[in-house]
Design a protein around this motif. Structure first.
Motif, PDB file in Angstrom:
ATOM      1  N   THR A   1       0.852  -1.192   0.000  1.00 45.66           N
ATOM      2  CA  THR A   1       0.000   0.000   0.000  1.00 45.66           C
ATOM      3  C   THR A   1       0.885   1.238   0.000  1.00 45.66           C
ATOM      4  O   THR A   1       2.067   1.181   0.348  1.00 45.66           O
ATOM      5  N   ARG A   2       0.285   2.351  -0.423  1.00 41.04           N
ATOM      6  CA  ARG A   2       0.996   3.634  -0.302  1.00 41.04           C
ATOM      7  C   ARG A   2       0.725   4.189   1.086  1.00 41.04           C
ATOM      8  O   ARG A   2      -0.414   4.250   1.521  1.00 41.04           O
ATOM      9  N   LEU A   3       1.787   4.574   1.760  1.00 42.67           N
ATOM     10  CA  LEU A   3       1.663   5.010   3.140  1.00 42.67           C
ATOM     11  C   LEU A   3       0.942   6.358   3.203  1.00 42.67           C
ATOM     12  O   LEU A   3       1.384   7.343   2.595  1.00 42.67           O
TER      13      LEU A   3
ATOM     14  N   TYR B   1      -0.460  -0.284  12.947  1.00 41.87           N
ATOM     15  CA  TYR B   1       0.951  -0.253  13.338  1.00 41.87           C
ATOM     16  C   TYR B   1       1.613   0.967  12.685  1.00 41.87           C
ATOM     17  O   TYR B   1       1.419   1.221  11.488  1.00 41.87           O
ATOM     18  N   SER B   2       2.402   1.712  13.458  1.00 42.81           N
ATOM     19  CA  SER B   2       3.054   2.912  12.938  1.00 42.81           C
ATOM     20  C   SER B   2       4.211   2.562  12.012  1.00 42.81           C
ATOM     21  O   SER B   2       4.840   1.506  12.139  1.00 42.81           O
ATOM     22  N   VAL B   3       4.479   3.476  11.047  1.00 45.02           N
ATOM     23  CA  VAL B   3       5.586   3.341  10.105  1.00 45.02           C
ATOM     24  C   VAL B   3       6.366   4.653  10.138  1.00 45.02           C
ATOM     25  O   VAL B   3       5.799   5.728  10.385  1.00 45.02           O
ATOM     26  N   HIS B   4       7.657   4.590   9.868  1.00 42.89           N
ATOM     27  CA  HIS B   4       8.458   5.815   9.881  1.00 42.89           C
ATOM     28  C   HIS B   4       7.898   6.799   8.851  1.00 42.89           C
ATOM     29  O   HIS B   4       7.691   6.448   7.683  1.00 42.89           O
TER      30      HIS B   4
ATOM     31  N   THR C   1       6.324  -6.596   9.901  1.00 40.90           N
ATOM     32  CA  THR C   1       7.468  -5.929   9.291  1.00 40.90           C
ATOM     33  C   THR C   1       7.000  -5.133   8.082  1.00 40.90           C
ATOM     34  O   THR C   1       6.262  -5.665   7.238  1.00 40.90           O
ATOM     35  N   VAL C   2       7.428  -3.870   7.999  1.00 37.99           N
ATOM     36  CA  VAL C   2       7.102  -3.004   6.865  1.00 37.99           C
ATOM     37  C   VAL C   2       8.407  -2.585   6.213  1.00 37.99           C
ATOM     38  O   VAL C   2       9.336  -2.114   6.893  1.00 37.99           O
ATOM     39  N   THR C   3       8.491  -2.754   4.886  1.00 33.75           N
ATOM     40  CA  THR C   3       9.694  -2.382   4.144  1.00 33.75           C
ATOM     41  C   THR C   3       9.331  -1.431   3.012  1.00 33.75           C
ATOM     42  O   THR C   3       8.209  -1.445   2.502  1.00 33.75           O
TER      43      THR C   3
ATOM     44  N   GLY D   1       3.581   8.536   1.378  1.00 33.94           N
ATOM     45  CA  GLY D   1       3.307   8.666  -0.050  1.00 33.94           C
ATOM     46  C   GLY D   1       4.012   7.640  -0.907  1.00 33.94           C
ATOM     47  O   GLY D   1       3.722   7.530  -2.108  1.00 33.94           O
ATOM     48  N   ARG D   2       4.916   6.836  -0.340  1.00 34.97           N
ATOM     49  CA  ARG D   2       5.638   5.839  -1.114  1.00 34.97           C
ATOM     50  C   ARG D   2       5.029   4.450  -0.905  1.00 34.97           C
ATOM     51  O   ARG D   2       4.284   4.209   0.051  1.00 34.97           O
ATOM     52  N   LEU D   3       5.327   3.532  -1.812  1.00 39.12           N
ATOM     53  CA  LEU D   3       4.791   2.181  -1.742  1.00 39.12           C
ATOM     54  C   LEU D   3       5.560   1.377  -0.699  1.00 39.12           C
ATOM     55  O   LEU D   3       6.790   1.295  -0.743  1.00 39.12           O
TER      56      LEU D   3
END
Length: 407
Positions: free
Chosen positions: A304-306, A319-322, A340-342, A327-329
């Protein structure tokens, strides 16, 4: 009828004392034929009172006629057909006694298994609420697997019964086993498949999983509990031997205690195979299919796009992401233990898997980074724009509006 004590004494005198039949009869005051019958009897005499008959005897011929034509007819329907007005209990007892003579015989077969042939799988829901959050407990599924040949028992609690968690749990247990049985037996679990139009249909996830393993998934027919009796008995064994007297701090504690208990359970003597599962597991494992060189894709996966709020959702939890990748995939992968999110191959979030529902999990580092980005944006000063504006003469407006100029 001779009494039991007289029968025993006759046999003692003859067998232990060597007394002849005629002497025994004279000593006990009974006939020689009575002595002979006592010596020839294969069991002690029993008093049997002659039956007085039953009120059902009169209608038994009619009951037999109905059962001959309809072997499964309920006793209540039989009572209605014959106009029975007396106690229903005595009628049910007579029907229960007569029915086996008219029903086809259905003996239970004793199934034997070859090494590596199959393992039966099921979900057990323990009647205990495991803490998953503050003042909140849930009844979570436990994946149970039993090997047919060795009776080797494996189990693990899962966050849910959805396909992602179910196949992740199966892969985790098979990884500990070190091999894969040639057939995995399941009932009509939603993530596995269902019977439609008289045939079993596996889900896409199940087909992909078994294809990676190179084995077969066998779905039992509906309402056929005998088809996976091994795992059903294992569920009962867990409920009566593992669960009582235990308390759990959470899912991780539950699984830790379960691992210790399984080590002892697989060392117990199994009556059916007349040995311990541990004595057979080596031969069982040697005949199984080797684990695939490439692990199957299991767990929750998505891209997904953040969004600006820099959170991703997995199984109703956020869950939070940096925030640097807004806006990026991003790619989201969740197994039984971590989320885990990459982004472009770089890890931008790593959380422990939450077993609760509708929760928000925030990494302090992500919150600090988001606050810093917002502050930096607000502090950007906008330079004033110096633009020259043309000054028009008032006469131009008078001419435009048709107004005579005032001298």
């Amino acid at each position: 009828m001779i009494k039991v004590e007289d029968w025993a004494e006759i046999r003692r005198l003859h067998r232990a004392e060597g007394m002849p039949i005629k002497a025994i009869a004279r000593r006990m005051g009974i006939s020689k034929n009575t002595v002979k019958r006592a010596l020839a009897a294969e069991e002690a005499p029993k008093y049997r009172r002659a039956g007085r008959g039953s009120i059902v005897d009169a209608v038994e011929p009619r009951i037999r006629e109905l059962l001959e034509e309809f072997p499964d007819m309920p006793a209540t329907v039989i009572a209605e057909r014959i106009g029975w007005q007396n106690s229903l209990t005595v009628l049910k007892n007579r029907v229960r006694m007569l029915r086996p003579y008219y029903q086809p015989v259905d003996p239970a077969s004793r199934t034997t298994y070859q090494p590596g042939e199959l393992a039966q799988c099921d979900l057990w829901f323990p009647p205990a609420r495991v803490p998953v959050g503050p003042d909140r407990g849930m009844s979570l599924p436990v994946l149970v697997m039993v090997s047919g040949y060795s009776r080797w028992l494996m189990a693990r609690m899962l966050p849910s019964r959805t396909a992602g968690d179910l196949f992740a749990g199966m892969w985790a247990l098979l990884g500990l086993l070190g091999a894969v049985p040639k057939t995995l037996v399941w009932d009509n679990e939603g993530a596995i498949g269902a019977w439609k139009g008289g045939r079993a249909q596996l889900t896409r996830d199940a087909e992909a999983f078994r294809g990676m393993l190179g084995v077969r998934i066998l779905q039992c027919r509906p309402a056929d509990p005998e088809a996976k009796g091994l795992v059903e008995r294992a569920n009962g064994y867990l409920e009566t031997s593992f669960l009582p007297g235990r308390s759990f701090a959470g899912p991780a504690d539950f699984n830790a205690q379960l691992v210790g208990w399984l080590q002892r359970a697989n060392q117990r003597h199994h009556r059916r195979i007349d040995c311990r599962p541990a004595d057979r597991i080596a031969a069982d494992r040697a005949a199984m299919v080797a684990l695939p060189p490439v692990a199957p894709s299991v767990g929750w996966r998505g891209a997904t796009r953040l969004a600006r709020d820099h959170y991703v959702r997995v199984a109703s939890n956020d869950y939070s992401v940096h925030p640097s990748v807004i806006g990026r995939l991003v790619e989201v992968v969740a197994d039984l233990e971590h989320v885990t999110v990459t982004c472009a191959g770089q890890v931008v979030a790593l959380h422990e898997r939450c077993w609760d529902a509708h929760q928000t999990l925030t990494d302090p580092a992500h919150a600090s980074a988001a606050a810093a980005l917002r502050s930096a944006r607000l502090q950007v000063a906008t330079a004033p724009v110096d633009t020259e504006v043309e000054q028009r003469s008032l006469a131009d407006y008078d001419a435009l509006l048709g107004v005579e100029g005032v001298a």
